[in-house]
Scaffold this active site. Structure first.
Site, PDB file in Angstrom:
ATOM      1  N   SER A 262       0.357  -1.632   0.131  1.00 54.22           N
ATOM      2  CA  SER A 262      -0.097   0.126   0.182  1.00 54.22           C
ATOM      3  C   SER A 262       1.001   1.237  -0.121  1.00 54.22           C
ATOM      4  CB  SER A 262      -0.996  -0.097   0.679  1.00 54.22           C
ATOM      5  OG  SER A 262      -1.659   1.055   0.873  1.00 54.22           O
TER       6      SER A 262
ATOM      7  N   HIS B  80       3.496  14.825   6.147  1.00 54.76           N
ATOM      8  CA  HIS B  80       3.971  16.150   5.759  1.00 54.76           C
ATOM      9  C   HIS B  80       4.207  16.415   6.890  1.00 54.76           C
ATOM     10  CE1 HIS B  80       1.721  15.006   2.033  1.00 54.76           C
ATOM     11  NE2 HIS B  80       0.975  14.082   3.279  1.00 54.76           N
TER      12      HIS B  80
ATOM     13  N   CYS C 290      -1.263  -4.140   4.109  1.00 54.42           N
ATOM     14  CA  CYS C 290      -1.612  -4.699   3.788  1.00 54.42           C
ATOM     15  C   CYS C 290      -1.480  -5.803   4.345  1.00 54.42           C
ATOM     16  CB  CYS C 290      -2.402  -4.532   2.662  1.00 54.42           C
ATOM     17  SG  CYS C 290      -3.319  -3.329   1.826  1.00 54.42           S
TER      18      CYS C 290
END
Length: 119
Positions: free
Chosen positions: A66, A71, A86
């Site tokens: 995934s 940020h 996953c």
């Protein structure tokens, strides 16, 4: 009738506060790479953007399992983390611990969301 979903996806969202070095793109890259490794995930692409001197970094690691993203706002000592993995053998908490080891927050707020579970 559709069979029940047996998908094991975990989406860990974390806010890291009090981080001292969030404007260092090389540090953010190392942190993402190490976090993927510690989680048992495979990086298939990694992209970072530094917004310039005194500003933050946005980074995303595309994983076979995934993704992870970060940020940063160095002026606030704040980083927003997104870890979506996953498979039961991949560990989002290990990834978060690795990121924490690199970024040295004074406080972490985390939320784990199980993805794909039938209501």
């Amino acid at each position: 009738m559709t069979p029940p979903i047996t998908y094991d996806g975990r989406h860990l969202l974390a806010d890291l506060y009090g981080c001292p070095l969030l404007g260092d793109a090389a540090l953010i890259e190392r942190a993402l790479r190490d976090a993927a490794d510690r989680a048992g995930a495979t990086i298939i692409g990694l992209h970072l953007h530094h917004f310039g001197e005194g500003h933050g970094v946005t980074g995303v690691a595309l994983l076979a399992e995934s993704h992870m993203s970060i940020h940063t706002w160095p002026e606030h000592g704040y980083a927003a983390i997104d870890i979506f993995l996953c498979g039961a053998r991949h560990d989002p908490d290990a990834a978060l611990q690795s990121l924490s080891d690199h970024l040295a927050p004074t406080r972490i707020v985390r939320h784990l969301i199980r993805r794909g579970e039938a209501p």
